[in-house]
Design a protein around this motif. Structure first.
Motif, PDB file in Angstrom:
ATOM      1  N   SER A 187     -43.602   9.840  30.910  1.00  0.00           N
ATOM      2  CA  SER A 187     -44.692  10.171  31.810  1.00  0.00           C
ATOM      3  C   SER A 187     -45.475  11.360  31.263  1.00  0.00           C
ATOM      4  N   PHE A 188     -46.812  11.292  31.402  1.00  0.00           N
ATOM      5  CA  PHE A 188     -47.606  12.420  30.914  1.00  0.00           C
ATOM      6  C   PHE A 188     -47.382  13.682  31.747  1.00  0.00           C
ATOM      7  N   PHE A 189     -46.764  13.539  32.939  1.00  0.00           N
ATOM      8  CA  PHE A 189     -46.444  14.725  33.737  1.00  0.00           C
ATOM      9  C   PHE A 189     -45.508  15.657  32.985  1.00  0.00           C
ATOM     10  N   LYS A 190     -44.678  15.086  32.104  1.00  0.00           N
ATOM     11  CA  LYS A 190     -43.698  15.893  31.380  1.00  0.00           C
ATOM     12  C   LYS A 190     -44.340  16.813  30.350  1.00  0.00           C
ATOM     13  N   ALA A 191     -45.639  16.590  30.066  1.00  0.00           N
ATOM     14  CA  ALA A 191     -46.326  17.468  29.116  1.00  0.00           C
ATOM     15  C   ALA A 191     -46.677  18.812  29.752  1.00  0.00           C
ATOM     16  N   PHE A 192     -46.684  18.870  31.077  1.00  0.00           N
ATOM     17  CA  PHE A 192     -47.023  20.118  31.756  1.00  0.00           C
ATOM     18  C   PHE A 192     -45.803  21.030  31.852  1.00  0.00           C
ATOM     19  N   SER A 193     -46.069  22.313  31.966  1.00  0.00           N
ATOM     20  CA  SER A 193     -44.981  23.283  32.064  1.00  0.00           C
ATOM     21  C   SER A 193     -44.282  23.134  33.416  1.00  0.00           C
ATOM     22  N   PRO A 194     -42.983  23.490  33.467  1.00  0.00           N
ATOM     23  CA  PRO A 194     -42.244  23.392  34.737  1.00  0.00           C
ATOM     24  C   PRO A 194     -42.922  24.147  35.870  1.00  0.00           C
ATOM     25  N   GLN A 195     -43.489  25.306  35.571  1.00  0.00           N
ATOM     26  CA  GLN A 195     -44.130  26.110  36.606  1.00  0.00           C
ATOM     27  C   GLN A 195     -45.316  25.367  37.218  1.00  0.00           C
ATOM     28  N   VAL A 196     -46.092  24.710  36.357  1.00  0.00           N
ATOM     29  CA  VAL A 196     -47.258  23.975  36.843  1.00  0.00           C
ATOM     30  C   VAL A 196     -46.825  22.795  37.700  1.00  0.00           C
ATOM     31  N   LEU A 197     -45.811  22.035  37.248  1.00  0.00           N
ATOM     32  CA  LEU A 197     -45.350  20.873  38.002  1.00  0.00           C
ATOM     33  C   LEU A 197     -44.779  21.279  39.361  1.00  0.00           C
ATOM     34  N   GLN A 198     -43.987  22.363  39.389  1.00  0.00           N
ATOM     35  CA  GLN A 198     -43.410  22.800  40.662  1.00  0.00           C
ATOM     36  C   GLN A 198     -44.491  23.212  41.643  1.00  0.00           C
ATOM     37  N   ALA A 199     -45.512  23.872  41.132  1.00  0.00           N
ATOM     38  CA  ALA A 199     -46.599  24.306  42.010  1.00  0.00           C
ATOM     39  C   ALA A 199     -47.456  23.129  42.464  1.00  0.00           C
ATOM     40  N   ALA A 200     -47.786  22.228  41.528  1.00  0.00           N
ATOM     41  CA  ALA A 200     -48.679  21.109  41.856  1.00  0.00           C
ATOM     42  C   ALA A 200     -48.018  20.118  42.804  1.00  0.00           C
ATOM     43  N   LEU A 201     -46.734  19.812  42.579  1.00  0.00           N
ATOM     44  CA  LEU A 201     -46.033  18.822  43.385  1.00  0.00           C
ATOM     45  C   LEU A 201     -45.207  19.443  44.512  1.00  0.00           C
ATOM     46  N   LYS A 202     -45.159  20.783  44.537  1.00  0.00           N
ATOM     47  CA  LYS A 202     -44.457  21.525  45.579  1.00  0.00           C
ATOM     48  C   LYS A 202     -43.023  21.020  45.732  1.00  0.00           C
ATOM     49  N   THR A 203     -42.358  20.941  44.560  1.00  0.00           N
ATOM     50  CA  THR A 203     -41.009  20.376  44.505  1.00  0.00           C
ATOM     51  C   THR A 203     -40.148  21.200  43.562  1.00  0.00           C
ATOM     52  N   GLU A 204     -38.872  21.328  43.885  1.00  0.00           N
ATOM     53  CA  GLU A 204     -37.951  22.075  43.038  1.00  0.00           C
ATOM     54  C   GLU A 204     -37.752  21.362  41.703  1.00  0.00           C
ATOM     55  N   MET A 205     -37.443  22.150  40.676  1.00  0.00           N
ATOM     56  CA  MET A 205     -37.365  21.632  39.321  1.00  0.00           C
ATOM     57  C   MET A 205     -36.247  20.614  39.150  1.00  0.00           C
ATOM     58  N   ASN A 206     -35.111  20.808  39.802  1.00  0.00           N
ATOM     59  CA  ASN A 206     -34.011  19.866  39.629  1.00  0.00           C
ATOM     60  C   ASN A 206     -34.368  18.479  40.156  1.00  0.00           C
ATOM     61  N   LYS A 207     -35.184  18.413  41.210  1.00  0.00           N
ATOM     62  CA  LYS A 207     -35.639  17.128  41.728  1.00  0.00           C
ATOM     63  C   LYS A 207     -36.676  16.494  40.797  1.00  0.00           C
ATOM     64  N   LEU A 208     -37.507  17.317  40.198  1.00  0.00           N
ATOM     65  CA  LEU A 208     -38.487  16.807  39.237  1.00  0.00           C
ATOM     66  C   LEU A 208     -37.797  16.257  37.997  1.00  0.00           C
ATOM     67  N   GLU A 209     -36.767  16.957  37.530  1.00  0.00           N
ATOM     68  CA  GLU A 209     -36.032  16.491  36.356  1.00  0.00           C
ATOM     69  C   GLU A 209     -35.370  15.148  36.622  1.00  0.00           C
ATOM     70  N   ARG A 210     -34.876  14.973  37.833  1.00  0.00           N
ATOM     71  CA  ARG A 210     -34.270  13.685  38.183  1.00  0.00           C
ATOM     72  C   ARG A 210     -35.337  12.587  38.226  1.00  0.00           C
ATOM     73  N   LEU A 211     -36.478  12.885  38.853  1.00  0.00           N
ATOM     74  CA  LEU A 211     -37.545  11.890  38.983  1.00  0.00           C
ATOM     75  C   LEU A 211     -38.043  11.423  37.622  1.00  0.00           C
ATOM     76  N   PHE A 212     -38.273  12.364  36.719  1.00  0.00           N
ATOM     77  CA  PHE A 212     -38.862  12.032  35.424  1.00  0.00           C
ATOM     78  C   PHE A 212     -37.815  11.841  34.324  1.00  0.00           C
ATOM     79  N   GLY A 213     -36.567  11.612  34.717  1.00  0.00           N
ATOM     80  CA  GLY A 213     -35.526  11.424  33.715  1.00  0.00           C
ATOM     81  C   GLY A 213     -34.743  10.132  33.854  1.00  0.00           C
ATOM     82  N   GLN A 214     -35.116   9.291  34.820  1.00  0.00           N
ATOM     83  CA  GLN A 214     -34.320   8.100  35.112  1.00  0.00           C
ATOM     84  C   GLN A 214     -34.738   6.863  34.308  1.00  0.00           C
ATOM     85  N   GLN A 215     -36.031   6.679  34.112  1.00  0.00           N
ATOM     86  CA  GLN A 215     -36.515   5.435  33.499  1.00  0.00           C
ATOM     87  C   GLN A 215     -36.318   5.459  31.986  1.00  0.00           C
ATOM     88  N   ARG A 216     -35.507   4.521  31.504  1.00  0.00           N
ATOM     89  CA  ARG A 216     -35.254   4.410  30.065  1.00  0.00           C
ATOM     90  C   ARG A 216     -35.414   2.968  29.572  1.00  0.00           C
TER      91      ARG A 216
END
Length: 449
Positions: A187-216
Motif C-alpha cells: 500500500s502506498f500508505f506505507k510510504a508515509f512516516s508513522p507520525q503522519v499516518l497516526q495523525a491522518a488516520l487518528k489510529t495507534e501505530m500497532n493497529k496500523l501495522e496490523r492493517l498494512f501487514g496482513q495482505q501477502r
C-alpha cells in the motif's frame, strides 16, 4: 620545456592505454565475442522490424496464482519511428474465474476491452460508488486517478481484458497505485512516516501495522461466491442479443458493446465492428477509434492504409501473419549491395511477422498493410486507432479501391500502360475489405523486415 615534457608523457600514457584496449579486444574470449555478435544481430533484426511485438516485449507487472497483468514496453524503446504513439501503452489482464483484482488507481486514462469473462468493475467517483457488470465485447473507460477494483463473476470462464492507456503524469510511463494492501501488494500508505499516518488516520501505530501487514497474496486473489454476489449486485443490467462471434450487449450506460452494432464491413471472409466517439462519447477526448476484426480462416483483410490514424493491433485469438510496406526501414542486404540507380520514389521494404495470441503490430499512418488468417483458424484482432479524427481508411483492393478512382489519363501516365489494363486488374476483385486469402501462405518464422 617542462610543459612540453608533460604533454609528451600524457600522449605516451594514452597510447599505452589504447594499445592495451586493442590487445584485450583482440584476445577476447571467442565464446563471449560470438555471444556479443548474436546480441548485435538480434538488435539489428529488431531495428529492421520495429512495428512488431511478441511475448518477450511484455513486462509482467503482476503475477499471482489467480492471474497476471502484462504491459507492453514503451513503443519508443523499440524505435524512434514510433514517436507518434510514444505516450500510449498497451497491456492485458488475464485471470481465473472468480478472481478479484485489488483496489487501485492508475496515472493514465484507460480503455478496457472485455474479450473473455464477465467482470464487475467498481469505480469510485467522489462520494459515489458505481458497479458495472460488463460482458464480452464491452468497452469501458476508466479516467486517470479513479479508484477501481473488479471481480470476474463467471465461475467457469477466465477473464481476458485488453487495456489501452494514455499516461497523464510522466509521458509514456504507466504506474498503478494501491491504497489497500499490505506486504503484497504494498500500500502506498506505507510510504508515509508513522507520525503522519497516526495523525491522518487518528489510529495507534500497532493497529496500523496490523492493517498494512496482513495482505501477502498479491493484488489478484480469489473471491468467494458470496463475496462475488455482493460485489456484482449493484447496477446489474442485462444485455441484448449481440452479433457473431459473441453474444453480449450494451450492459452499462458507461460502457459500449462493440457487437451491439451492425458490422461496418461483412462478408463470408470476415466481419469488422467499429466504435468511435459518435458511438461511445468517452473516446472523443482520446481521439480514439476501436475496432474488432474477425477474419475467416484462410481469408485476408486489406491491403489498405489510414490517412491520419496510427493503428495498434492486438491479436486476441487465432493465427496468421501480416505484411506492411514501409519506406523507413531498409534491409541490411540492400544497404550492402552496390549503389542503386537513381529513382524518383523511396524504396519500400516489406515488414512481416507471424501472428498469434498476444502479438502486437503497428501500422503508422499512410503505411499500406494487410493481415491474413491461417487456414486452421479465424484470426481475431482488437485495434486501437489513435489520431482518429478526420481519418480516412483508403482501400487498395476490391470495390471502391482508390486506384479505380483515378482519371483515365492519370492511370496511363502513372502505370505506362493503357487504362483498360489497369481497370482489368483493379476492378477484378468483387469483394470489399475482406477477401479470399492467398492459395499458398509463406512461412515467416520470426518477424523480419
Amino acid at each position: 620545456m617542462a610543459l612540453k615534457s608533460k604533454l609528451l608523457l600524457v600522449a605516451l600514457l594514452l597510447s599505452v592505454l589504447f594499445l592495451s584496449v586493442y590487445v584485450a579486444s583482440a584476445t577476447q574470449d571467442p565464446d563471449l565475442k560470438q555471444e556479443e555478435e548474436k546480441e548485435f544481430q538480434g538488435r539489428q533484426q529488431e531495428d529492421q522490424n520495429p512495428y512488431f511485438f511478441e511475448d518477450e516485449h511484455f513486462e509482467t507487472r503482476v503475477q499471482t496464482e489467480e492471474g497476471r497483468f502484462q504491459l507492453l514496453q514503451k513503443f519508443t524503446e523499440r524505435s524512434d519511428l514510433l514517436r507518434a504513439i510514444e505516450n500510449y501503452r498497451i497491456g492485458f489482464l488475464d485471470t481465473k474465474p472468480h478472481a478479484f483484482v485489488a483496489p487501485s488507481h492508475f496515472d493514465a486514462d484507460t480503455v478496457l476491452f472485455v474479450f473473455q469473462g464477465r467482470p464487475t468493475v467498481t469505480i469510485v467517483r467522489g462520494e459515489k460508488r458505481e458497479s458495472h457488470n460488463l460482458e464480452r465485447g464491452d468497452l469501458f473507460r476508466i479516467p486517470a486517478g479513479t479508484p477501481v477494483y473488479m471481480v470476474n463473476r463467471d465461475e467457469n470462464e477466465k477473464l481476458f481484458i485488453v487495456e489501452f492507456m494514455k499516461p497523464v503524469s510522466v509521458p509514456g510511463e504507466y504506474e498503478v497505485f494501491y491504497a489497500a494492501g499490505g506486504e503484497n501488494p504494498e500500500s502506498f500508505f506505507k510510504a508515509f512516516s508513522p507520525q503522519v499516518l497516526q495523525a491522518a488516520l487518528k489510529t495507534e501505530m500497532n493497529k496500523l501495522e496490523r492493517l498494512f501487514g496482513q495482505q501477502r497474496q498479491g493484488s489478484i486473489t480469489r473471491a468467494s461466491e458470496e463475496q462475488i454476489k455482493k460485489l456484482s449486485q449493484q447496477h446489474d443490467q442485462g444485455g441484448s442479443e449481440g452479433f457473431w462471434p459473441f453474444h453480449g450487449g450494451q450492459s452499462s450506460s458507461d460502457a459500449f458493446n462493440l457487437f451491439s452494432k451492425h458490422p461496418s464491413q461483412a462478408n463470408k471472409f470476415g466481419r469488422l465492428f467499429e466504435a468511435d466517439f459518435n458511438d461511445f462519447k468517452q473516446l472523443q477526448d482520446l481521439d480514439l477509434l476501436v475496432s474488432f476484426a474477425n477474419i475467416t480462416q484462410g481469408a485476408m483483410v486489406g491491403p489498405y492504409f489510414n490517412s491520419r490514424a496510427t493503428k495498434i493491433s492486438f491479436v486476441l485469438d487465432g493465427e496468421g501473419y501480416f505484411e506492411m510496406a514501409s519506406p523507413h526501414v531498409s534491409s541490411t542486404g540492400r544497404q550492402e549491395q552496390q549503389p542503386q540507380p537513381q529513382k524518383s520514389s523511396p524504396w519500400y521494404q516489406k515488414i512481416s511477422g507471424n501472428l498469434r495470441r498476444g502479438a502486437v503490430f503497428v501500422a503508422p499512418a499512410g503505411h499500406p498493410v494487410t493481415a491474413i488468417a491461417s487456414r486452421n483458424s479465424n484470426l481475431q484482432i482488437i485495434c486501437f486507432e489513435v489520431n482518429a479524427h478526420d481519418n480516412i481508411r483508403v482501400p487498395l483492393a476490391g470495390k471502391k479501391n482508390v486506384v479505380s478512382q483515378f482519371d483515365r489519363e492519370a492511370k496511363e501516365l502513372a502505370f505506362n500502360v493503357p487504362a483498360r489494363e489497369v481497370d482489368r486488374i483493379f476492378n477484378n476483385q468483387d469483394d470489399e475489405f475482406f477477401f479470399e486469402g492467398p492459395n499458398e501462405q509463406p512461412e515467416h518464422g520470426r518477424a523480419y523486415a
